[in-house]
Structures are given as structure tokens and as C-alpha cells.
Design a protein around this motif. Structure first.
Motif, mmCIF file in Angstrom:
data_model
loop_
_atom_site.group_PDB
_atom_site.id
_atom_site.type_symbol
_atom_site.label_atom_id
_atom_site.label_comp_id
_atom_site.label_asym_id
_atom_site.label_seq_id
_atom_site.Cartn_x
_atom_site.Cartn_y
_atom_site.Cartn_z
ATOM 1 N N ILE A 1 0.824 -1.206 0.000
ATOM 2 C CA ILE A 1 0.000 0.000 0.000
ATOM 3 C C ILE A 1 0.860 1.259 0.000
ATOM 4 N N ASN A 2 2.186 1.084 0.082
ATOM 5 C CA ASN A 2 3.080 2.234 0.170
ATOM 6 C C ASN A 2 3.640 2.617 -1.194
ATOM 7 N N GLN A 3 4.713 3.397 -1.187
ATOM 8 C CA GLN A 3 5.171 4.024 -2.418
ATOM 9 C C GLN A 3 5.712 3.066 -3.461
ATOM 10 N N GLU A 4 6.033 1.824 -3.080
ATOM 11 C CA GLU A 4 6.572 0.883 -4.064
ATOM 12 C C GLU A 4 5.474 0.149 -4.832
ATOM 13 N N ARG A 5 4.222 0.429 -4.550
ATOM 14 C CA ARG A 5 3.127 -0.343 -5.149
ATOM 15 C C ARG A 5 3.100 -0.205 -6.670
ATOM 16 N N GLN A 6 2.535 -1.206 -7.299
ATOM 17 C CA GLN A 6 2.487 -1.268 -8.758
ATOM 18 C C GLN A 6 1.127 -0.878 -9.324
ATOM 19 N N HIS A 7 0.135 -0.695 -8.455
ATOM 20 C CA HIS A 7 -1.209 -0.393 -8.926
ATOM 21 C C HIS A 7 -1.690 0.918 -8.303
ATOM 22 N N PRO A 8 -2.389 1.762 -9.072
ATOM 23 C CA PRO A 8 -2.927 3.018 -8.521
ATOM 24 C C PRO A 8 -4.238 2.768 -7.785
ATOM 25 N N TYR A 9 -4.407 3.397 -6.614
ATOM 26 C CA TYR A 9 -5.583 3.162 -5.782
ATOM 27 C C TYR A 9 -6.400 4.427 -5.525
ATOM 28 N N ALA A 10 -6.111 5.526 -6.191
ATOM 29 C CA ALA A 10 -6.819 6.777 -5.934
ATOM 30 C C ALA A 10 -8.060 6.900 -6.815
ATOM 31 N N GLY A 11 -9.024 7.690 -6.341
ATOM 32 C CA GLY A 11 -10.229 7.945 -7.117
ATOM 33 C C GLY A 11 -11.199 6.776 -7.116
ATOM 34 N N TYR A 12 -12.250 6.908 -7.901
ATOM 35 C CA TYR A 12 -13.284 5.863 -7.960
ATOM 36 C C TYR A 12 -12.731 4.581 -8.583
ATOM 37 N N ASP A 13 -12.048 4.716 -9.709
ATOM 38 C CA ASP A 13 -11.475 3.532 -10.358
ATOM 39 C C ASP A 13 -10.376 2.925 -9.504
ATOM 40 N N GLY A 14 -9.629 3.771 -8.803
ATOM 41 C CA GLY A 14 -8.571 3.264 -7.945
ATOM 42 C C GLY A 14 -9.119 2.445 -6.791
ATOM 43 N N MET A 15 -10.264 2.853 -6.254
ATOM 44 C CA MET A 15 -10.881 2.101 -5.172
ATOM 45 C C MET A 15 -11.303 0.711 -5.651
ATOM 46 N N VAL A 16 -11.844 0.646 -6.846
ATOM 47 C CA VAL A 16 -12.218 -0.649 -7.413
ATOM 48 C C VAL A 16 -10.981 -1.522 -7.586
ATOM 49 N N GLU A 17 -9.885 -0.912 -8.028
ATOM 50 C CA GLU A 17 -8.644 -1.668 -8.220
ATOM 51 C C GLU A 17 -8.083 -2.166 -6.888
ATOM 52 N N LEU A 18 -8.168 -1.342 -5.839
ATOM 53 C CA LEU A 18 -7.700 -1.755 -4.523
ATOM 54 C C LEU A 18 -8.478 -2.974 -4.030
ATOM 55 N N VAL A 19 -9.785 -2.922 -4.135
ATOM 56 C CA VAL A 19 -10.625 -4.045 -3.700
ATOM 57 C C VAL A 19 -10.322 -5.285 -4.536
ATOM 58 N N ARG A 20 -10.120 -5.089 -5.818
ATOM 59 C CA ARG A 20 -9.793 -6.214 -6.694
ATOM 60 C C ARG A 20 -8.481 -6.877 -6.282
ATOM 61 N N GLN A 21 -7.470 -6.069 -5.959
ATOM 62 C CA GLN A 21 -6.182 -6.630 -5.553
ATOM 63 C C GLN A 21 -6.280 -7.345 -4.208
ATOM 64 N N ILE A 22 -7.080 -6.799 -3.284
ATOM 65 C CA ILE A 22 -7.289 -7.468 -1.994
ATOM 66 C C ILE A 22 -7.970 -8.822 -2.202
ATOM 67 N N ASP A 23 -8.965 -8.845 -3.070
ATOM 68 C CA ASP A 23 -9.680 -10.091 -3.368
ATOM 69 C C ASP A 23 -8.742 -11.127 -3.982
ATOM 70 N N LEU A 24 -7.904 -10.674 -4.927
ATOM 71 C CA LEU A 24 -6.958 -11.596 -5.560
ATOM 72 C C LEU A 24 -5.967 -12.150 -4.546
ATOM 73 N N ALA A 25 -5.511 -11.285 -3.640
ATOM 74 C CA ALA A 25 -4.518 -11.729 -2.660
ATOM 75 C C ALA A 25 -5.109 -12.716 -1.666
ATOM 76 N N ILE A 26 -6.295 -12.417 -1.137
ATOM 77 C CA ILE A 26 -6.899 -13.274 -0.118
ATOM 78 C C ILE A 26 -7.292 -14.632 -0.690
ATOM 79 N N HIS A 27 -7.837 -14.632 -1.899
ATOM 80 C CA HIS A 27 -8.359 -15.878 -2.478
ATOM 81 C C HIS A 27 -7.367 -16.559 -3.414
ATOM 82 N N ASN A 28 -6.126 -16.150 -3.364
ATOM 83 C CA ASN A 28 -5.107 -16.836 -4.151
ATOM 84 C C ASN A 28 -4.965 -18.273 -3.647
ATOM 85 N N PRO A 29 -5.062 -19.276 -4.533
ATOM 86 C CA PRO A 29 -5.015 -20.680 -4.079
ATOM 87 C C PRO A 29 -3.684 -21.083 -3.460
ATOM 88 N N ILE A 30 -2.653 -20.253 -3.616
ATOM 89 C CA ILE A 30 -1.360 -20.621 -3.064
ATOM 90 C C ILE A 30 -1.404 -20.719 -1.544
#
Length: 496
Positions: A420-449
Motif C-alpha cells: 500500500i506504500n510508495q513501491e506499489r504497482q497499482h494506482p488506488y486513488a479515485g473511484y477507479d482506484g478504489m475498485v482496483e484496490l478491492v480487486r487486488q485485496i480479493d486476488l490476494a486473499i483468495h489466491n489458491p497458493i
């Protein structure tokens, strides 16, 4: 050196800082942040902080007057992005050696470096950064910069923030002072309008500001200067003609916002572009400030129409993630504006916050967290790695959001982690950024690994011993020897 000392004392005495206002005169002179321990620059020194604030000005040449290691340790320390110029990606240093220091050749070498940059790159300006070595040996950076500016007809800006004067946060503020003293107000624009604003403390990490600027463009609001994210020298020089300003990170540039309000009557507010509600509120406050400064009130109606449209689109996209993330627990190990803005953003979609760090947060940030979480039980000033590991290994959080320095704690605890800090690879600001943040959280939590790494290792599972055929005396004796060596008995063998 006396002028630098006076500048530091002025920065410490910050009236716009709630924490500072509550101190007596003696305590205020000691500074807002904890002083550095000699020899321990973990977390960044003042030079590092100044470089963080100014390096995202993309068309400027940033020259480090120091031994080579100072530039090597500070270059590219933030993932800011540029929509055009790439000069800021080039490292410039005078590369002082022991011989230069002993023979007093530092100032001569600096002047020569400025001339070479001017001839090779022709930048609109050159920023010169002294560091501990050049400040201690007494090189007169200001005099060299002044002489070079006259000789080459080029703005040469001294950034007086050597590392030993204090922390990274102090360096942030000293960088703002350099802009106030040498850049802002030096150029008069010929296209100033009633819808011009400044965005302060926005670093355009991973191109985040590019998700917000189109919203302002649709409202007819022009960003006169975004300081420092994807900035141009000319835009910052004209920033004094903006009508309003938004402060994104007050811990870094609150002094810049306050002094611009004093000198040029540019009102400002502190807001956030993280989360749907906070993004909408930021757009409203920008429009309201512009109206107070003379803009047509009809912009308020257009702002509400835009907010309604964009919120409907964002909530429709987020609906798919609601059932998958509702009740999931998040641990935030970050600071500053993210300590409350990301908390608010995640709670909007039903995610539970089990803790958020406030190490780099202001008093105002902490008050916002209390209002959002309804208590301060989930706030921690600092959590040792051992405590973080214990919390994650006991499954008190489903994912940790933090910077790169603590990612291995989460991975060792076999817990999903998201930068979530400055090294991140995905933008999380604004309306689209919020959707991207939630998407990345979902991918991380439900990763089968995670299901795989939490399974016992094959070598930790003891196979069952099946006696299908009678053993000979020799085989039985061998088995007892093996069991004795391993510290087990026949009863210990079974399924894992």
C-alpha cells in the motif's frame, strides 16, 4: 549555516500543525519529530526527505553535491510516474572524493557540474542538494548557485537539507521552503482563471493522480500545479496564481500550504482521494472553495451530478466483491494520510479493520481514525516485528496492507500481503482506484497458493507402518535401531 539553522527553527514552529500548537515555546523549538540518533538513518534523513518531495518534478535536473554514495542511496526512492519528461530519471552528482575535500575543490567542481548539465540537457532549472559532507566542510552552495544562475541565465535552486539536520519529514518541509524561496511566484502566467487549483503532497505514485485529473477536467477545473507528482518547473513557478488548494499529505508539506495562503491568499483544505466517499467529498470541497474565491456557483451542481454518476458506476463494480470480502479482517501497517483514508475506504465495503498504525500520522489523522473506528483500541503507534508475526500467525487478520519492509513478516506467517506504500504497482486513488484496490485485496486473499503453503510439509507427515508380512529378526532389530535413533516408537507412526 546560520541561515539553515534559522530555516529549521522556522519549520519547527509550524502554526498549522495541531500538535505543535499545543506545545509551549520551549518544546516547540525542539521540533515536531524525534531527533535522529547519530549513525542511525533508518527511515530516511533530511536529504532523503527533500529528494522525495522534489525529484518527481520531472523536467528538472537534480544535482547532488556529495560523494557518490549519497546519490546512490536516494535515487528513485519513490514510484512516482511522469507523463512526459524523463530528465528526473537521470542521476547527477559531483562525486566528491577525499582529494576534493582536502584540496577545497568542492565549489569549483559544483560550478563545473552545473555548466555541463546546462550544455548537455538544457533543463528549465537545476536543483542542487548539499549533503552531510559538503555542509560540514562549509561549501557555500547558495553563492555558487547564485553565480551559476547569473552566468548561465538559468534558475539554479539550492535545497538546503543536509542529512544530519534531522529526519525525513523535516527534509520534506525544507524542500517546501526551497520552493517558496526560489521557485513559486517567479513566473507570471498569462492564462490564470477562476477554476485553477493546486494539489499539494500528491506524488502520483503508480500514476494515481491520472485517475483523478480526468474528474477535475470534466468539471472544468484546471490543476495549475500538482506538487510534486508529475510536475513541471514552469507550473510550480506559476502556482501562486491558483484560486484554491487541496492538501493530500499534511505531514510533508503543511508549511507550503500555510505560507501560500498567507502570501497569495490561496485557501486550502486537507482531503483524500482514497475511497468513494472521500473522493466525492474532496471534489465537493474543491468546488466550494472555488466558489468562495469567485467562481460561478453552477459548478456545485455539476459536481454533484458527476459524483452521483461516478459513485453509481463504482458501487456497481464493487457489488461483485461484496460477498467475497464481507467480514474479512485487514491489518494496516502504514502511516500518514493512508492511516485513516484507506481505513474509511475499506470499511465502506464491509471489511473489518483489526488495526492501523499511526506512527507517521498527525494529530488530525488520529482524530479522524477515532471518528471512523469509534474508538482508539485498533490504533497502534508502533508494533515490533515479533508482535506483527504473532498477530498474523494467530489468524487475527486475513490480509496485511503495508510497505515492502514488513512484507516478509506476513509471508512468514503464511498470510496474504498487499503493498500500500510508495513501491506499489497499482494506482488506488479515485473511484477507479478504489475498485482496483478491492480487486487486488480479493486476488490476494483468495489466491489458491495460501491453501497449499498452509498444508503440512510432506516431510512432517509420518507414513503409517503396515505389517503385511512377518518381519525377520534382522528386520525387527534394524527397525528398533532406526526408531531409537529418531526418538520414536512404533506407536508414534501413523497418519499425519
Amino acid at each position: 549555516m546560520s541561515s539553515l539553522r534559522a530555516k529549521i527553527q522556522d519549520v519547527f514552529n509550524e502554526p498549522a500543525c495541531e500538535k505543535n500548537r499545543g506545545r509551549d515555546a520551549k518544546s516547540r523549538k525542539e521540533g515536531c519529530s524525534k531527533p535522529l540518533t547519530p549513525g542511525a538513518a533508518a527511515g530516511g534523513c533530511a536529504f532523503d526527505g527533500a529528494k522525495i518531495v522534489l525529484q518527481p518534478i520531472t523536467d528538472v535536473a537534480h544535482l547532488i553535491h556529495a560523494p557518490l554514495a549519497c546519490e546512490g542511496n536516494s535515487w528513485d526512492n519513490r514510484g512516482a510516474a511522469s507523463s512526459g519528461p524523463t530528465l528526473w530519471r537521470t542521476s547527477f552528482t559531483t562525486d566528491l572524493t577525499e582529494l576534493d575535500v582536502v584540496m577545497g575543490q568542492g565549489e569549483r567542481k559544483l560550478f563545473k557540474a552545473i555548466r555541463e548539465i546546462k550544455e548537455a540537457y538544457a533543463p528549465p532549472a537545476i536543483f542542487v542538494y548539499p549533503t552531510c559532507v559538503t555542509a560540514l566542510i562549509g561549501d557555500d552552495i547558495e553563492a555558487v548557485c547564485k553565480r551559476a544562475a547569473e552566468k548561465f541565465s538559468l534558475p539554479v535552486v539550492p535545497v538546503k537539507a543536509p542529512g544530519f539536520v534531522g529526519s525525513k519529514n523535516l527534509g520534506n518541509k525544507l524542500a517546501g521552503e526551497a520552493l517558496l524561496d526560489h521557485v513559486i511566484g517567479t513566473v507570471e502566467p498569462d492564462d490564470a482563471g477562476p477554476y485553477d487549483i493546486n494539489i499539494l503532497g500528491e506524488f502520483n505514485l503508480s500514476g494515481e493522480f491520472w485517475l483523478v485529473k480526468p474528474l477535475l477536467d470534466r468539471l472544468g477545473i484546471r490543476v495549475r500545479a500538482c506538487i510534486p507528482g508529475d510536475a513541471r518547473y514552469f507550473d510550480i513557478a506559476c502556482a501562486h496564481r491558483a484560486r484554491a488548494a487541496m492538501m493530500v499529505c499534511s505531514t510533508a508539506l503543511i508549511n507550503l500550504a500555510r505560507k501560500m495562503e498567507q502570501r497569495w491568499e490561496i485557501p486550502f483544505f486537507e482531503g483524500s482521494f482514497y475511497g468513494i466517499t472521500d473522493t466525492s467529498e474532496a471534489l465537493r470541497q474543491i468546488s466550494q472553495l472555488l466558489v468562495k474565491k469567485g467562481a460561478d456557483p453552477e459548478i456545485l451542481g455539476r459536481t454533484e451530478a458527476l459524483i452521483e454518476e461516478e459513485e453509481a458506476i463504482a458501487w456497481k463494480k464493487l457489488a461483485a466483491y461484496g460477498p467475497r470480502l464481507e467480514g474479512k479482517r485487514v491489518l494496516l501497517n502504514t502511516g500518514g494520510v493512508k492511516s485513516w483514508s484507506v481505513v474509511h475506504a475499506l470499511m465502506e465495503i464491509g471489511i473489518e479493520i483489526v488495526g492501523t498504525s499511526v506512527k507517521k500520522s498527525t494529530v488530525e489523522d488520529k482524530e479522524r481514525i477515532k471518528q471512523i473506528l469509534k474508538d482508539d483500541n485498533h490504533m497502534f503507534e508502533q508494533m515490533a516485528p515479533r508482535e506483527l508475526y504473532a498477530m498474523l500467525s494467530e489468524h487475527k487478520a486475513d490480509i496485511m496492507l503495508s510497505g515492502g519492509r514488513t512484507q516478509f513478516i506476513a509471508l512468514k506467517a503464511k498470510t496474504p500481503w498487499l503493498d500500500i506504500n510508495q513501491e506499489r504497482q497499482h494506482p488506488y486513488a479515485g473511484y477507479d482506484g478504489m475498485v482496483e484496490l478491492v480487486r487486488q485485496i480479493d486476488l490476494a486473499i483468495h489466491n489458491p497458493i495460501w491453501c497449499q503453503v498452509r498444508e503440512p510439509a510432506p516431510w512432517d507427515c509420518q507414513p503409517a507402518v503396515r505389517e503385511e508380512l512377518p518381519r525377520t529378526k534382522s528386520e525387527t532389530a534394524t527397525l528398533h535401531v532406526v526408531q531409537e535413533f529418531a526418538g520414536t516408537t512404533t506407536d508414534d507412526f501413523g497418519e499425519c
